[in-house]
Design a protein around this motif. Structure first.
Motif, short mmCIF file in Angstrom:
data_model
loop_
_atom_site.label_atom_id
_atom_site.label_comp_id
_atom_site.label_asym_id
_atom_site.label_seq_id
_atom_site.Cartn_x
_atom_site.Cartn_y
_atom_site.Cartn_z
N VAL A 171 9.05 6.95 47.28
CA VAL A 171 8.39 8.02 48.02
C VAL A 171 9.20 9.30 47.90
O VAL A 171 10.41 9.31 48.12
CB VAL A 171 8.22 7.63 49.50
N ASP A 172 8.54 10.38 47.56
CA ASP A 172 9.17 11.70 47.49
C ASP A 172 9.29 12.28 48.90
O ASP A 172 10.38 12.57 49.39
CB ASP A 172 8.34 12.61 46.58
N ARG A 173 8.15 12.45 49.56
CA ARG A 173 8.14 12.93 50.95
C ARG A 173 6.94 12.32 51.66
O ARG A 173 5.81 12.42 51.19
CB ARG A 173 8.05 14.46 51.00
N LEU A 174 7.20 11.67 52.78
CA LEU A 174 6.14 11.05 53.56
C LEU A 174 5.47 12.12 54.43
O LEU A 174 6.15 12.84 55.17
CB LEU A 174 6.72 9.95 54.44
N VAL A 175 4.14 12.23 54.31
CA VAL A 175 3.37 13.22 55.08
C VAL A 175 2.09 12.55 55.55
O VAL A 175 1.75 11.43 55.15
CB VAL A 175 3.03 14.46 54.23
N VAL A 176 1.34 13.25 56.39
CA VAL A 176 -0.04 12.86 56.64
C VAL A 176 -0.88 13.48 55.53
O VAL A 176 -1.00 14.71 55.43
CB VAL A 176 -0.54 13.33 58.01
N CYS A 177 -1.41 12.65 54.66
CA CYS A 177 -2.21 13.12 53.54
C CYS A 177 -3.66 13.34 53.96
O CYS A 177 -4.18 12.68 54.87
CB CYS A 177 -2.18 12.09 52.41
N HIS A 178 -4.31 14.27 53.29
CA HIS A 178 -5.74 14.49 53.49
C HIS A 178 -6.53 13.26 53.09
O HIS A 178 -7.47 12.85 53.78
CB HIS A 178 -6.19 15.71 52.67
N GLY A 179 -6.20 12.66 51.96
CA GLY A 179 -6.89 11.47 51.48
C GLY A 179 -7.97 11.74 50.45
O GLY A 179 -8.42 10.82 49.77
N ASP A 180 -8.38 12.98 50.31
CA ASP A 180 -9.35 13.38 49.29
C ASP A 180 -9.19 14.88 49.09
O ASP A 180 -10.10 15.67 49.35
CB ASP A 180 -10.77 13.03 49.71
N ALA A 181 -8.01 15.27 48.62
CA ALA A 181 -7.62 16.68 48.59
C ALA A 181 -8.17 17.42 47.39
O ALA A 181 -7.49 18.25 46.78
CB ALA A 181 -6.10 16.79 48.63
#
Length: 256
Positions: A171-181
């Protein structure tokens, strides 16, 4: 073509679209004529999902036929969570019937980044998209997010072959992803052109930021033509990462 029934198979319809009979009572509650057989639509995808515009009330009604794999309950849950921090659709109504599922949301400012005038100005739209995604990643709190979009979670739900995907890169950076960006899911302001809102949050969850970045940069070619990935990554503020990009694009192909 991706197995994910999203932007790769979607279009903005020119003419009004037929309203499924089970949805007519729903849209009537939100201002459509009770006998409306057709309504303007903001988006239609190949899976049969349609987003209708109810312009007089400033709302949108999304319809997902049963069995097409579009989970509007998940989108409603994630939108209700994320709206505390970002401009995302406010959920007004969600419901189901044997024929499908619907989601009614309040309209947001701005227009889709793939509106015709933005597609004609990729030098403005692409950096704005990147800055918008970076703001989403920096704003949504990982520690408070109850939704998972990690590699193990996605592999467990994969609809395609997963050989070669079992060992993800670190993992580079854990974030809350959009999921369909992808580009259509960001709205840009009429004047400044900056990203002002995000839509279609059905897969939002915690993951490596490259899960979003790989898909976001992939979508640029479909919407603006080749050659914009470097511009996007520079505006986001990250160097290219071919290994993570390749992995997360391959994962996208086997399921959202």
């Amino acid at each position: 073509m991706s197995s994910n029934p999203s932007w790769t198979d979607a279009q903005v319809p020119v003419d009004p679209v037929a309203v499924p009979p089970p949805l007519r009572e729903v849209v009537a509650r939100w201002g459509a004529p009770a006998d409306a057989a057709e309504l303007p639509a903001a988006w239609v995808n190949a899976a049969g999902g349609t987003t209708f515009r109810l312009e007089d009330r400033g709302v949108f009604c999304k319809w997902a036929p049963a069995g097409v794999g579009l989970d509007l309950a998940a989108e409603a849950d994630r939108s209700r969570w994320a709206v505390r921090w970002l401009a995302v659709p406010e959920v007004l109504e969600h419901g189901t019937c044997p024929e499908g599922e619907w989601l009614v949301t309040r309209g947001l400012p701005g227009r889709s980044a793939v509106a015709e005038d933005w597609r004609a100005r990729p030098e403005a739209a692409v950096p704005a998209l990147a800055r918008g995604l970076r703001r989403l990643h920096d704003t949504l709190p990982v520690a408070q997010c109850p939704f998972d979009w990690s590699v193990p979670h996605r592999l467990a739900r994969a609809v395609g072959a997963v050989e070669g995907l079992l060992e993800p890169p670190p993992v580079d950076r854990l974030v809350v992803c959009h999921g369909d960006a992808c580009a259509p899911n960001t709205l840009l302001a009429e004047g400044s052109g900056e990203a002002v809102a995000h839509v279609d949050l059905g897969a939002l969850g915690v993951a490596d930021r490259w899960a979003d970045l790989a898909v976001a940069t992939l979508s640029l070619g479909w919407n603006y033509g080749p050659g914009w990935e470097g511009t996007y990554l520079a505006a986001y503020g990250v160097d290219p990462d071919p290994v993570r990009t390749a992995y997360y694009r391959a994962l996208w192909e086997v399921g959202p």
